[in-house]
Design an enzyme around this catalytic site. Sequence first.
Site, PDB file in Angstrom:
ATOM      1  N   HIS A  68      -3.217  -5.418  -0.753  1.00 52.00           N
ATOM      2  CA  HIS A  68      -3.410  -4.191  -1.538  1.00 52.00           C
ATOM      3  C   HIS A  68      -3.744  -4.503  -2.997  1.00 52.00           C
ATOM      4  O   HIS A  68      -4.428  -3.730  -3.660  1.00 52.00           O
ATOM      5  CB  HIS A  68      -2.168  -3.295  -1.440  1.00 52.00           C
ATOM      6  CG  HIS A  68      -2.080  -2.563  -0.132  1.00 52.00           C
ATOM      7  ND1 HIS A  68      -1.329  -1.438   0.048  1.00 52.00           N
ATOM      8  CD2 HIS A  68      -2.681  -2.806   1.063  1.00 52.00           C
ATOM      9  CE1 HIS A  68      -1.459  -1.019   1.306  1.00 52.00           C
ATOM     10  NE2 HIS A  68      -2.259  -1.841   1.931  1.00 52.00           N
ATOM     11  N   HIS A  91      -1.555  -7.816  10.975  1.00 46.81           N
ATOM     12  CA  HIS A  91      -0.659  -6.851  11.631  1.00 46.81           C
ATOM     13  C   HIS A  91       0.126  -7.460  12.780  1.00 46.81           C
ATOM     14  O   HIS A  91       0.822  -6.744  13.495  1.00 46.81           O
ATOM     15  CB  HIS A  91      -1.474  -5.638  12.111  1.00 46.81           C
ATOM     16  CG  HIS A  91      -2.028  -4.828  10.985  1.00 46.81           C
ATOM     17  ND1 HIS A  91      -3.062  -3.947  11.117  1.00 46.81           N
ATOM     18  CD2 HIS A  91      -1.678  -4.786   9.667  1.00 46.81           C
ATOM     19  CE1 HIS A  91      -3.328  -3.391   9.941  1.00 46.81           C
ATOM     20  NE2 HIS A  91      -2.514  -3.884   9.040  1.00 46.81           N
ATOM     21  N   ARG A 140       1.173  -7.831   2.745  1.00 49.70           N
ATOM     22  CA  ARG A 140       0.421  -6.575   2.553  1.00 49.70           C
ATOM     23  C   ARG A 140       0.197  -6.293   1.062  1.00 49.70           C
ATOM     24  O   ARG A 140      -0.852  -5.805   0.657  1.00 49.70           O
ATOM     25  CB  ARG A 140       1.208  -5.435   3.220  1.00 49.70           C
ATOM     26  CG  ARG A 140       0.447  -4.146   3.271  1.00 49.70           C
ATOM     27  CD  ARG A 140       1.151  -3.114   4.149  1.00 49.70           C
ATOM     28  NE  ARG A 140       0.412  -1.884   4.203  1.00 49.70           N
ATOM     29  CZ  ARG A 140       0.920  -0.680   3.960  1.00 49.70           C
ATOM     30  NH1 ARG A 140       2.208  -0.569   3.653  1.00 49.70           N
ATOM     31  NH2 ARG A 140       0.165   0.386   4.032  1.00 49.70           N
ATOM     32  N   ASN A 186       1.029   2.626  -1.084  1.00 49.18           N
ATOM     33  CA  ASN A 186       1.820   1.500  -1.615  1.00 49.18           C
ATOM     34  C   ASN A 186       3.321   1.770  -1.633  1.00 49.18           C
ATOM     35  O   ASN A 186       4.106   0.886  -2.012  1.00 49.18           O
ATOM     36  CB  ASN A 186       1.353   1.159  -3.034  1.00 49.18           C
ATOM     37  CG  ASN A 186       0.024   0.423  -3.023  1.00 49.18           C
ATOM     38  OD1 ASN A 186      -0.307  -0.240  -2.042  1.00 49.18           O
ATOM     39  ND2 ASN A 186      -0.734   0.546  -4.098  1.00 49.18           N
TER      40      ASN A 186
HETATM   41  C1  HEM Z   1      -8.332  -3.429   8.024  1.00 47.56           C
HETATM   42  C2  HEM Z   1      -7.829  -2.446   7.335  1.00 47.56           C
HETATM   43  C3  HEM Z   1      -6.358  -2.189   7.274  1.00 47.56           C
HETATM   44  C4  HEM Z   1      -5.758  -0.996   7.451  1.00 47.56           C
HETATM   45  C5  HEM Z   1      -6.423   0.336   7.739  1.00 47.56           C
HETATM   46  C6  HEM Z   1      -4.334  -1.212   7.327  1.00 47.56           C
HETATM   47  C7  HEM Z   1      -3.377  -0.232   7.420  1.00 47.56           C
HETATM   48  C8  HEM Z   1      -2.029  -0.469   7.515  1.00 47.56           C
HETATM   49  C9  HEM Z   1      -1.031   0.545   7.745  1.00 47.56           C
HETATM   50  C10 HEM Z   1      -1.311   2.031   7.887  1.00 47.56           C
HETATM   51  C11 HEM Z   1       0.162  -0.066   7.820  1.00 47.56           C
HETATM   52  C12 HEM Z   1       1.513   0.586   8.095  1.00 47.56           C
HETATM   53  C13 HEM Z   1       2.120   0.986   6.796  1.00 47.56           C
HETATM   54  C14 HEM Z   1       3.339   1.835   6.970  1.00 47.56           C
HETATM   55  O1  HEM Z   1       3.412   2.682   7.852  1.00 47.56           O
HETATM   56  O2  HEM Z   1       4.256   1.637   6.177  1.00 47.56           O
HETATM   57  C15 HEM Z   1      -0.056  -1.476   7.616  1.00 47.56           C
HETATM   58  C16 HEM Z   1       0.921  -2.426   7.617  1.00 47.56           C
HETATM   59  C17 HEM Z   1       0.705  -3.751   7.345  1.00 47.56           C
HETATM   60  N1  HEM Z   1      -0.487  -4.336   6.978  1.00 47.56           N
HETATM   61 FE1  HEM Z   1      -2.301  -3.453   7.062  1.00 47.56          FE
HETATM   62  N2  HEM Z   1      -4.099  -2.538   7.070  1.00 47.56           N
HETATM   63  C18 HEM Z   1      -5.311  -3.167   7.036  1.00 47.56           C
HETATM   64  C19 HEM Z   1      -5.520  -4.506   6.755  1.00 47.56           C
HETATM   65  C20 HEM Z   1      -4.533  -5.412   6.476  1.00 47.56           C
HETATM   66  C21 HEM Z   1      -4.755  -6.747   5.985  1.00 47.56           C
HETATM   67  C22 HEM Z   1      -6.116  -7.333   5.642  1.00 47.56           C
HETATM   68  C23 HEM Z   1      -3.530  -7.339   5.867  1.00 47.56           C
HETATM   69  C24 HEM Z   1      -3.192  -8.713   5.394  1.00 47.56           C
HETATM   70  C25 HEM Z   1      -3.915  -9.773   5.625  1.00 47.56           C
HETATM   71  C26 HEM Z   1      -2.549  -6.360   6.292  1.00 47.56           C
HETATM   72  C27 HEM Z   1      -1.207  -6.604   6.377  1.00 47.56           C
HETATM   73  C28 HEM Z   1      -0.274  -5.663   6.776  1.00 47.56           C
HETATM   74  C29 HEM Z   1       1.111  -5.978   7.031  1.00 47.56           C
HETATM   75  C30 HEM Z   1       1.735  -7.350   6.969  1.00 47.56           C
HETATM   76  C31 HEM Z   1       1.731  -4.771   7.371  1.00 47.56           C
HETATM   77  C32 HEM Z   1       3.217  -4.544   7.686  1.00 47.56           C
HETATM   78  C33 HEM Z   1       3.933  -4.176   6.393  1.00 47.56           C
HETATM   79  C34 HEM Z   1       5.418  -3.945   6.524  1.00 47.56           C
HETATM   80  O3  HEM Z   1       6.055  -4.390   7.472  1.00 47.56           O
HETATM   81  O4  HEM Z   1       5.980  -3.317   5.601  1.00 47.56           O
HETATM   82  N3  HEM Z   1      -3.194  -5.205   6.623  1.00 47.56           N
HETATM   83  N4  HEM Z   1      -1.400  -1.686   7.412  1.00 47.56           N
END
Ligand code: HEM
Length: 284
Positions: free
Chosen positions: A70, A196, A66, A98
């Site tokens: 970002h 995700h 992530r 972040n």
């Molecule tokens: C398409 C638009 C996207 C949105 C709106 C989005 C939004 C989010 C949100 C809200 C979370 C949860 C954060 C939290 O509650 O701490 C999350 C987690 C995550 N996102 Fe996305 N995301 C997007 C795209 C991506 C992309 C492109 C990737 C990587 C290729 C990605 C990888 C991740 C990962 C791996 C997590 C888990 C992080 C953790 O376990 O700490 N996301 N994302």
Amino acid sequence: MASHNKVLFLAFLQLLIALSVAYRSDQCGLKLGFYKRTCPSAEIVIAETTHRFISLTSTLAAPILRMHFHDCWVRGCDGSVLLDSTKKNTAEKAAAPNLRLKGYQVIDAAKSAVEKICPGVVSCADILALVARDAVETIHGPYWDVPTGRRDGRVSLASEALANLLPPFANITRLKLGFASKGLSVKDLVVLSGGHTIGTALCSSFTNRLYNFTGKGDARRRGLLQSDAALLDDPETKAYVELQATTHGSTFAQDFAESMVNMGKIGVLTGKAGEIRKHCAFVN
Ligand code: HEM
């Protein structure tokens, strides 16, 4: 004579094709094995460091993936997410989306390991892109070759992170516009949302969807975030999701690899732009 002309024409055609391939592979100034001459063991040392950390704490792979996303989304993949705030500046790191990023210590460890063998050569932006790939590979996810040659930015603003990063409640129109604005395709959007597959989300990112609190049917079966569920609201993204959900013929791992490479090229600084930071949390 006619056959001589034909040979010349074919040779010319081959040259054109070779040039166009070279141009494409170098379009944004990145290339595979950028450090082959200047720091031949860099990628191995980074992979070993990442493997050591992620084998012990596999839950760091998700926030590091992530973090790379970002980083790329704000000022391009220039390592700006790694910079600390200063007295005069609130950095991207401190922006609300972040705050749950983790794993900076893995980036720092990889950077100091690389600095020991080739000081001042390998950028933090490249280290983040490589560590993200190696972390995902360590937890048995897809593997992709990372073109390198990124340089580090000197600017990091929390306000830009807030303005650029997409919120969990983004609808399909906003998601498509957001990806298009970074030069990524609709396919990249749906494939990269597959990031995700791993990780966790805070309740605040999805509680409104759990029990249909709004009375508008926001609770949508299995997509945790509204932005994930929104991929079923568009014929193109829906078709891809449904295709991958069939048991046979999933191309997800290969597609994810391709889209990660595309993402890693967003707005990169190359050549003489930016700098090679000595420490990833501070500008030189
Ligand atoms: C398409 C638009 C996207 C949105 C709106 C989005 C939004 C989010 C949100 C809200 C979370 C949860 C954060 C939290 O509650 O701490 C999350 C987690 C995550 N996102 Fe996305 N995301 C997007 C795209 C991506 C992309 C492109 C990737 C990587 C290729 C990605 C990888 C991740 C990962 C791996 C997590 C888990 C992080 C953790 O376990 O700490 N996301 N994302």
